[in-house]
Design an enzyme around this catalytic site. Structure first.
Site, PDB file in Angstrom:
ATOM      1  N   ASP A 124     -11.829   0.440   1.828  1.00 14.92           N
ATOM      2  CA  ASP A 124     -10.911   0.263   2.766  1.00 14.92           C
ATOM      3  C   ASP A 124     -11.212   0.345   4.233  1.00 14.92           C
ATOM      4  OD1 ASP A 124      -8.221   0.985   3.457  1.00 14.92           O
ATOM      5  OD2 ASP A 124      -8.431   3.223   3.210  1.00 14.92           O
ATOM      6  N   GLY A 183       0.830   5.640   3.915  1.00 16.17           N
ATOM      7  CA  GLY A 183       1.678   5.778   2.748  1.00 16.17           C
ATOM      8  C   GLY A 183       2.085   7.066   2.584  1.00 16.17           C
ATOM      9  N   HIS A 199      -0.245   0.952   4.932  1.00 11.45           N
ATOM     10  CA  HIS A 199      -1.122   2.049   5.138  1.00 11.45           C
ATOM     11  C   HIS A 199      -0.274   3.235   5.731  1.00 11.45           C
ATOM     12  CE1 HIS A 199      -5.062   0.092   4.984  1.00 11.45           C
ATOM     13  NE2 HIS A 199      -4.298  -1.056   4.943  1.00 11.45           N
ATOM     14  N   VAL A 253      -2.534   5.542  -0.096  1.00 13.72           N
ATOM     15  CA  VAL A 253      -2.177   6.997   0.143  1.00 13.72           C
ATOM     16  C   VAL A 253      -3.545   7.655   0.126  1.00 13.72           C
ATOM     17  CG1 VAL A 253      -1.223   9.185  -0.794  1.00 13.72           C
ATOM     18  CG2 VAL A 253      -0.231   6.763  -1.150  1.00 13.72           C
ATOM     19  N   ASN A 254      -3.972   8.615   1.381  1.00 13.51           N
ATOM     20  CA  ASN A 254      -5.031   9.386   1.223  1.00 13.51           C
ATOM     21  C   ASN A 254      -4.578  10.826   1.575  1.00 13.51           C
ATOM     22  OD1 ASN A 254      -7.555  10.347   1.692  1.00 13.51           O
ATOM     23  ND2 ASN A 254      -7.908   9.358   3.499  1.00 13.51           N
ATOM     24  N   GLU A 258      -6.052  -7.286   8.070  1.00 11.66           N
ATOM     25  CA  GLU A 258      -4.939  -6.842   8.857  1.00 11.66           C
ATOM     26  C   GLU A 258      -4.605  -7.275  10.365  1.00 11.66           C
ATOM     27  OE1 GLU A 258      -5.587  -2.459   9.188  1.00 11.66           O
ATOM     28  OE2 GLU A 258      -4.956  -2.463  11.158  1.00 11.66           O
TER      29      GLU A 258
HETATM   30  O1  G3H Z   1      -5.956   3.323   4.470  1.00 16.97           O
HETATM   31  C1  G3H Z   1      -5.683   4.451   4.062  1.00 16.97           C
HETATM   32  C2  G3H Z   1      -4.314   4.725   4.260  1.00 16.97           C
HETATM   33  O2  G3H Z   1      -3.706   3.813   5.118  1.00 16.97           O
HETATM   34  C3  G3H Z   1      -3.883   6.384   3.922  1.00 16.97           C
HETATM   35  O3  G3H Z   1      -3.150   6.676   4.939  1.00 16.97           O
HETATM   36  O4  G3H Z   1      -3.920   9.325   4.998  1.00 16.97           O
HETATM   37  O5  G3H Z   1      -1.767   8.478   6.040  1.00 16.97           O
HETATM   38  O6  G3H Z   1      -1.892   8.535   3.716  1.00 16.97           O
HETATM   39  P1  G3H Z   1      -2.617   8.215   4.834  1.00 16.97           P
HETATM   40 ZN    ZN Z   2      -5.124   2.938   6.054  1.00 16.07          ZN
END
Ligand code: G3H
Ligand code: ZN
Length: 298
Positions: free
Chosen positions: A91, A216, A214, A237-238, A143
């Site tokens: 990522d 998410g 991104h 999602v992170n 991107e």
């Molecule tokens: O690349 C990872 C994400 O874009 C996660 O974003 O931390 O806002 O879910 P987030």
């Molecule tokens: Zn991201």
């Protein structure tokens, strides 16, 4: 020249293409450690859900390096007998060198995030990476524009993507395109109102590729669903999983279960169990919203 990655891994191309066609989105989940990885893989298998497991450069360094991540993921795929499609994805890769290093270590998919570069340099590097990626059956994400906020040291101003650039990136042979569409990494601030659906529509018309959302975490559900109808086929999602893990772990500690020495509440396997369960539950919730739950083999 051929694929290097484990036989149980796939690249992400087929799954995002199926999602694009079927108007749903694949969940991309960032991992941080063994608990994260095992929770996601188990939940994916239990719900028959194709999944992308991802590491930022920061997370892979934290875990000891690309080979450690690959060893852990491949080991779990075998030991847990995971049969649903899983891609292991870099990522926000900041350089071609890092992308190649991950491919050589056994990743099946990479993002080259050239949003910090002048556009001409960004696309030139994507083209260079495509040659190497094709030789190894790797899916590539690029991107344009940028994602607002900060993730693991990757900072963006949130510039909206340009349709002309989307069309040019689409012609390089990448599998999926990330773009600034008003999205932000991390928790959305109070003042934030909406994704720019107008931008998303224009970019989708221009590139016709599966697109990546991104940031998410925490986007209102109606906006997520609308974005999917307009071409979003992968949602990253992170933060949302981190918050779920934090809340469950906090409860365990606030209930003073960690201090119950007779019950060995200090055992990390017990201490981390509520967070682990919360990760699985959040995975199920999100993949149901994204529409990718139970889509493996369909
Ligand atoms: O690349 C990872 C994400 O874009 C996660 O974003 O931390 O806002 O879910 P987030
Ligand atoms: Zn991201």
């Amino acid at each position: 020249m051929s694929r290097i990655y484990h036989k149980r891994l796939v690249n992400a191309t087929e799954m995002v293409n199926a999602a694009h066609k079927g108007k749903y989105a694949i969940g991309h989940f960032n991992i941080n450690n063994l608990e994260w990885t095992k929770a996601i893989l188990e939940a994916a298998q239990e719900t028959n859900t194709p999944t992308i497991i991802a590491t930022s450069e920061g997370a892979l360094k934290y875990m000891g390096g690309a080979k450690v991540v690959v060893g852990m993921v491949n080991g779990l795929l075998d030991e847990l007998n995971i049969t649903v499609p899983v891609a292991l994805h870099l990522d926000h890769g900041q350089s071609i060198e890092m992308a190649k290093k991950c491919i050589e270590a056994g990743y099946s998919s990479v993002m080259f995030d050239g949003s910090h570069l002048p556009y001409e340099e960004n696309i030139a590097k994507v083209k260079e990476l495509m040659v190497f990626a094709k030789n190894h059956e790797i899916s590539v994400e690029a991107e344009i524009g940028s994602i607002g906020g900060e993730e693991d040291g990757v900072v963006g101003e949130g510039e909206l993507g340009d349709p002309k650039q989307a069309a040019e990136m689409g012609a390089t042979g990448i599998s999926m395109l990330a773009a600034g569409i008003g999205n932000i990494h991390g928790k959305y601030p109070e003042w934030w109102k909406s994704l720019s659906f107008e931008t998303l529509q224009a970019l989708q018309d221009a590139c016709k590729l599966p697109m990546v959302l991104h940031g998410g975490s925490g986007i209102p559900q109606d906006q997520v669903k609308k974005a999917i109808t307009l071409g979003i086929s992968k949602i990253n999602v992170n933060t949302e999983l981190q918050l779920a893990f934090r809340d469950a772990t906090r409860k365990y500690v606030e209930d003073k279960k960690d201090l119950d020495d007779d019950a060995k509440g200090f055992d990390p396997r017990k201490l981390l169990a509520p967070g682990y369960k919360a990760l699985k539950a959040t995975f199920v919730e999100l993949t149901t919203l994204f529409g990718c739950a139970n889509k493996a083999g369909k």
